[in-house]
Design a protein around this motif. Structure first.
Motif, PDB file in Angstrom:
ATOM      1  N   UNK A  67       8.838  -2.703  -2.126  1.00 22.95           N
ATOM      2  CA  UNK A  67       8.816  -1.763  -3.248  1.00 22.95           C
ATOM      3  C   UNK A  67       9.155  -2.494  -4.548  1.00 22.95           C
ATOM      4  N   UNK A  68       8.758  -1.864  -5.658  1.00 18.67           N
ATOM      5  CA  UNK A  68       9.063  -2.424  -6.972  1.00 18.67           C
ATOM      6  C   UNK A  68       9.998  -1.464  -7.711  1.00 18.67           C
ATOM      7  N   UNK A  69      10.877  -2.055  -8.538  1.00 18.40           N
ATOM      8  CA  UNK A  69      11.937  -1.260  -9.168  1.00 18.40           C
ATOM      9  C   UNK A  69      12.078  -1.606 -10.653  1.00 18.40           C
ATOM     10  N   UNK A  70      12.513  -0.628 -11.407  1.00 17.27           N
ATOM     11  CA  UNK A  70      12.956  -0.847 -12.780  1.00 17.27           C
ATOM     12  C   UNK A  70      14.413  -0.423 -12.824  1.00 17.27           C
ATOM     13  N   UNK A  71      15.290  -1.390 -12.754  1.00 14.17           N
ATOM     14  CA  UNK A  71      16.705  -1.081 -12.605  1.00 14.17           C
ATOM     15  C   UNK A  71      16.933  -0.442 -11.250  1.00 14.17           C
ATOM     16  N   UNK A  72      17.431   0.757 -11.237  1.00 18.20           N
ATOM     17  CA  UNK A  72      17.675   1.472  -9.984  1.00 18.20           C
ATOM     18  C   UNK A  72      16.597   2.516  -9.696  1.00 18.20           C
ATOM     19  N   UNK A  73      15.512   2.486 -10.477  1.00 17.85           N
ATOM     20  CA  UNK A  73      14.420   3.438 -10.282  1.00 17.85           C
ATOM     21  C   UNK A  73      13.234   2.753  -9.610  1.00 17.85           C
ATOM     22  N   UNK A  74      12.809   3.313  -8.498  1.00 12.33           N
ATOM     23  CA  UNK A  74      11.649   2.753  -7.804  1.00 12.33           C
ATOM     24  C   UNK A  74      10.389   3.116  -8.586  1.00 12.33           C
ATOM     25  N   UNK A  75       9.582   2.100  -8.893  1.00 13.08           N
ATOM     26  CA  UNK A  75       8.351   2.320  -9.650  1.00 13.08           C
ATOM     27  C   UNK A  75       7.103   2.201  -8.775  1.00 13.08           C
ATOM     28  N   UNK A  76       7.269   1.612  -7.610  1.00 14.58           N
ATOM     29  CA  UNK A  76       6.121   1.476  -6.700  1.00 14.58           C
ATOM     30  C   UNK A  76       6.630   1.429  -5.281  1.00 14.58           C
ATOM     31  N   UNK A  77       5.993   2.203  -4.391  1.00 10.42           N
ATOM     32  CA  UNK A  77       6.412   2.247  -2.996  1.00 10.42           C
ATOM     33  C   UNK A  77       6.122   0.940  -2.267  1.00 10.42           C
ATOM     34  N   UNK A  78       6.887   0.699  -1.250  1.00  8.82           N
ATOM     35  CA  UNK A  78       6.583  -0.403  -0.343  1.00  8.82           C
ATOM     36  C   UNK A  78       5.304  -0.073   0.427  1.00  8.82           C
ATOM     37  N   UNK A  79       4.643  -1.124   0.924  1.00  7.88           N
ATOM     38  CA  UNK A  79       3.392  -0.949   1.675  1.00  7.88           C
ATOM     39  C   UNK A  79       3.451  -1.785   2.949  1.00  7.88           C
ATOM     40  N   UNK A  80       3.109  -1.167   4.088  1.00 12.67           N
ATOM     41  CA  UNK A  80       2.891  -1.908   5.316  1.00 12.67           C
ATOM     42  C   UNK A  80       1.434  -2.356   5.260  1.00 12.67           C
ATOM     43  N   UNK A  81       1.232  -3.572   4.765  1.00 16.57           N
ATOM     44  CA  UNK A  81      -0.134  -4.046   4.522  1.00 16.57           C
ATOM     45  C   UNK A  81      -0.921  -4.100   5.829  1.00 16.57           C
ATOM     46  N   UNK A  82      -0.315  -4.672   6.851  1.00 17.76           N
ATOM     47  CA  UNK A  82      -0.958  -4.698   8.164  1.00 17.76           C
ATOM     48  C   UNK A  82       0.095  -4.957   9.223  1.00 17.76           C
ATOM     49  N   UNK A  83      -0.212  -4.505  10.428  1.00 21.26           N
ATOM     50  CA  UNK A  83       0.589  -4.852  11.597  1.00 21.26           C
ATOM     51  C   UNK A  83      -0.372  -4.999  12.764  1.00 21.26           C
ATOM     52  N   UNK A  84      -0.265  -6.106  13.474  1.00 21.60           N
ATOM     53  CA  UNK A  84      -1.064  -6.312  14.677  1.00 21.60           C
ATOM     54  C   UNK A  84      -0.118  -6.450  15.856  1.00 21.60           C
ATOM     55  N   UNK A  85      -0.518  -5.860  16.969  1.00 19.44           N
ATOM     56  CA  UNK A  85       0.265  -5.919  18.194  1.00 19.44           C
ATOM     57  C   UNK A  85      -0.637  -6.479  19.279  1.00 19.44           C
ATOM     58  N   UNK A  86      -0.261  -7.658  19.777  1.00 17.94           N
ATOM     59  CA  UNK A  86      -1.077  -8.351  20.787  1.00 17.94           C
ATOM     60  C   UNK A  86      -2.518  -8.543  20.316  1.00 17.94           C
ATOM     61  N   UNK A  87      -2.652  -8.872  19.033  1.00 14.79           N
ATOM     62  CA  UNK A  87      -3.963  -9.182  18.468  1.00 14.79           C
ATOM     63  C   UNK A  87      -4.768  -7.984  18.036  1.00 14.79           C
ATOM     64  N   UNK A  88      -4.235  -6.761  18.200  1.00 19.75           N
ATOM     65  CA  UNK A  88      -4.971  -5.556  17.829  1.00 19.75           C
ATOM     66  C   UNK A  88      -4.324  -4.910  16.605  1.00 19.75           C
ATOM     67  N   UNK A  89      -5.152  -4.503  15.678  1.00 20.43           N
ATOM     68  CA  UNK A  89      -4.659  -3.883  14.458  1.00 20.43           C
ATOM     69  C   UNK A  89      -4.092  -2.503  14.775  1.00 20.43           C
ATOM     70  N   UNK A  90      -2.827  -2.295  14.422  1.00 21.57           N
ATOM     71  CA  UNK A  90      -2.206  -0.987  14.668  1.00 21.57           C
ATOM     72  C   UNK A  90      -1.808  -0.275  13.378  1.00 21.57           C
ATOM     73  N   UNK A  91      -1.656  -1.009  12.279  1.00 17.73           N
ATOM     74  CA  UNK A  91      -1.358  -0.405  10.982  1.00 17.73           C
ATOM     75  C   UNK A  91      -2.098  -1.155   9.891  1.00 17.73           C
ATOM     76  N   UNK A  92      -2.545  -0.412   8.871  1.00 15.43           N
ATOM     77  CA  UNK A  92      -3.204  -1.071   7.736  1.00 15.43           C
ATOM     78  C   UNK A  92      -3.015  -0.237   6.471  1.00 15.43           C
TER      79      UNK A  92
END
Length: 365
Positions: free
Chosen positions: A299-324
């Motif tokens: 995530x991105x912040x300006x002081x204590x205010x979040x300006x952009x959410x975190x992102x789970x860009x990708x996750x692979x489990x045993x070579x298979x895409x499970x999150x994007x």
């Protein structure tokens, strides 16, 4: 040299006398000198006991008792009684090739063959595997009869992580010590159990449950973790089967669980817990190691205010895409810590299950 003629017998003189008696010239009694071959006859075509002869398609072939042969299309082969053989038909490199596992990497059936005449042919094959790595089709049967494999399918993730080169890799656990980890509640050294024979560590359930955190802190991150879930009888179900998790910034959990045979859900293996179900159930069955690779953008912040959410860009489990490209529009997933400005620790969850971990490394981005 030993003379084999009887003592006192003049063999040469006797020949001269015989020659004179028949009117022959003395010059004929000397050894006959070698003469050139008749026109059109090649010295290489002499018969049995001769020197060399042409093999079909080759260079030279031996008569019986001769010297060398080049077999059809090959290199050299000796006739019987000759010298050396480099098999007819040339050299063959490994028929059958090399095969690794079911669904793994196959170096084409037939391998590489240098055929007759010296032509090289690459066998059919190459890389194989439906949807990535397949482990133990049918699986082993555990107590209570559970069996199975990871789910089918799974696309290929587009990722900015240098998984192959591992450029910038930081090893957090190699199985020899837990120096990079601390007890979440006390900040003291890790209380989990080291298993040297497997280069692994195992959760030591605590009351209340006590997670492990890395001493180092990170933001944008590529994470490689291998884990194994224990065996349970069939009457142990749901969230009690090998439950744990990997937390990015100690806040956002990728779920670890034995979810074989279940439909994807927000609490199954490979889920962003309570946020996004996995694209497929890709975890291996109990007692089989899993490989989880995650690309995470903080995530991105300006002081204590979040300006952009975190992102789970990708996750692979045993070579298979499970999150994007999952927008993490929460400050924390269940059992995590609140997302905060700046770098935070990577965290492994104690869910009172004896899950094991090994080969943990990260690449800051």
């Amino acid at each position: 040299m030993i003379n084999s003629s009887p003592v006192g017998f003049n063999f040469a003189g006797t020949l001269l006398m015989l020659a004179a008696a028949f009117g022959l010239g003395a010059s004929l009694i000397a050894c006959t000198p070698a003469t050139a071959d008749p026109p059109g006859v090649d010295a290489s075509t002499l018969g049995t006991g001769g020197n060399t002869a042409s093999g079909s398609g080759g260079t030279t072939a031996a008569g019986s008792g001769g010297n060398t042969t080049t077999g059809s299309g090959g290199t050299t082969t000796t006739g019987s009684g000759g010298n050396t053989t480099t098999g007819s038909g040339g050299t063959t490199t490994g028929s059958g090739g090399t095969t690794t596992g079911s669904g793994g990497t196959t170096t084409g059936s037939g391998g590489t063959t240098t055929g007759s005449g010296g032509t090289t042919t690459t066998g059919s094959g190459g890389r194989t595997g439906t949807g990535g790595t397949t482990v133990a089709t049918g699986g082993a049967t555990g107590t209570g009869g559970r069996a199975g494999t990871g789910g089918a399918g799974g696309a290929t993730a587009t990722t900015g992580c240098p998984w192959q080169t591992q450029a910038g890799k930081i090893v957090l656990f190699d199985g020899t010590n837990m120096d990079q980890w601390k007890n979440l509640r006390t900040g003291a050294a890790s209380h989990w159990r080291l298993i040297p024979g497997e280069l692994a560590m195992e959760v030591v359930p605590a009351e209340p449950p006590t997670d492990l955190q890395t001493k180092m802190k990170f933001e944008n991150l590529c994470v490689h973790v291998e884990y194994l879930t224990p065996m349970y009888p069939s009457n142990v179900t749901g969230q009690s089967r090998g439950n744990s998790g990997v937390y990015l910034k100690s806040a956002y959990e990728i779920q670890i669980l034995d979810s074989i045979g279940q439909a994807p859900a927000i609490d199954s293996c490979g889920a962003v817990y309570s946020v996004k179900a996995p694209l497929t159930i890709a975890c291996n069955m109990e007692l089989v190691w899993n490989t989880l690779e995650i690309e995470f953008k903080a995530s991105e912040w300006s002081g204590t205010t979040k300006t952009k959410n975190a992102v789970m860009v990708s996750a692979t489990l045993n070579g298979k895409l499970v999150q994007q490209n999952v927008d993490l529009n929460v400050n924390v997933t269940q059992a995590g810590q609140q997302d905060l400005p700046g770098p935070q620790s990577l965290m492994l969850q104690d869910h009172r299950n004896l899950v094991r971990f090994r080969n943990i490394w990260v690449i800051p981005r």
